[in-house]
Design an enzyme around this catalytic site. Structure first.
Site, mmCIF file in Angstrom:
data_model
loop_
_atom_site.group_PDB
_atom_site.id
_atom_site.type_symbol
_atom_site.label_atom_id
_atom_site.label_comp_id
_atom_site.label_asym_id
_atom_site.label_seq_id
_atom_site.Cartn_x
_atom_site.Cartn_y
_atom_site.Cartn_z
ATOM 1 C CB ALA A 298 -0.932 -0.006 1.207
ATOM 2 C CE1 TYR A 299 5.133 5.545 3.160
ATOM 3 C CE2 TYR A 299 6.660 4.822 1.460
ATOM 4 C CZ TYR A 299 6.262 5.757 2.397
ATOM 5 O OH TYR A 299 6.986 6.915 2.564
ATOM 6 C CB ALA A 300 5.209 0.367 -2.923
#
Length: 227
Positions: free
Chosen positions: A132-134
């Site tokens: 999700a962060y990427a």
């Protein structure tokens, strides 16, 4: 609990990995207090305390020969001492992370540990996941960063550039009190301290409303990621 600890360490002829050490401590604690409920804030402190007691007992068990016989020469004494100190530092540095990982899992929180962010940096915890962060299409407002440091008086700034997409960072610590100046600096840098509730009274009274409990952080994450 002392009997349970002594029995557990008697089964080992070497030091287990740090994650295994943390698990052993939780098993001992559960065996002793299996009918007693604990809040997230209290259980973290209980697990850390039990692990420390278990580790110390294991040291006495495995280093017994060094405690009863002369070293003979200084270099050997220094070598053994350095080994003991380095192992203590290694365990202490990861102990809290392992227990937080287990606690989050028990609440079915989505997270990555360790995290992975810009430049292959490794935040302690990223929620809901590294993927999700990427994913730049994933809203930054739905990402959570949590650092985990047993003590943080001089080390809290290390987290500031570990996840650039997340403006407000959370830092879980067992630090028993921090000066008003540093608390103001943390607020200026948008760092929210997560401190087990029993330790809140050790912080300046006028700053306690800034502190989060472990339970509050978990509730915050549960609300954000409830599906």
């Amino acid at each position: 609990m002392e009997e349970e600890i002594e029995y557990a360490v008697s089964q080992f002829d070497d030091f287990p990995a740090t994650a295994d050490m943390a698990e052993i401590a939780r098993q001992i604690h559960h065996e002793v207090y299996k009918r007693k409920p604990f809040t997230p804030d209290l259980i973290i402190l209980e697990w850390v305390k039990t692990e420390y007691s278990t580790f110390k007992a294991l040291e006495r068990h495995l280093y017994q020969e060094y405690l009863t016989e002369p070293f003979g020469e200084v270099e050997f004494l220094v070598e053994v001492s350095n080994t003991i100190l380095n192992r203590r530092k290694s365990r202490a540095g990861k102990s809290l992370e392992h227990h937080v990982d287990y606690l989050f899992s028990s609440f079915n929180l989505p997270f990555s540990h360790p995290g992975r962010s810009e430049g292959n940096k490794k935040p302690d915890f990223l929620l809901p996941s590294n993927a999700a962060y990427a994913d730049m299409s994933y809203p930054a407002s739905d990402l959570i960063f949590l650092g985990s440091k047993t003590t943080c008086k001089d080390r809290w700034r290390q987290i500031l550039n570990e996840a650039n997409r997340i403006e407000r960072k959370h830092l879980l610590t067992l630090q028993q009190g921090i000066s008003p100046n540093q608390l103001n600096e943390m607020e200026d840098e948008k760092v929210t301290l997560v401190v087990p509730k029993p330790y809140h009274t050790l912080y300046p009274e006028q700053y306690r409303d800034r502190l989060w409990t472990v339970e509050k952080f978990i509730q915050f994450a549960v609300e954000k990621y409830k599906y």
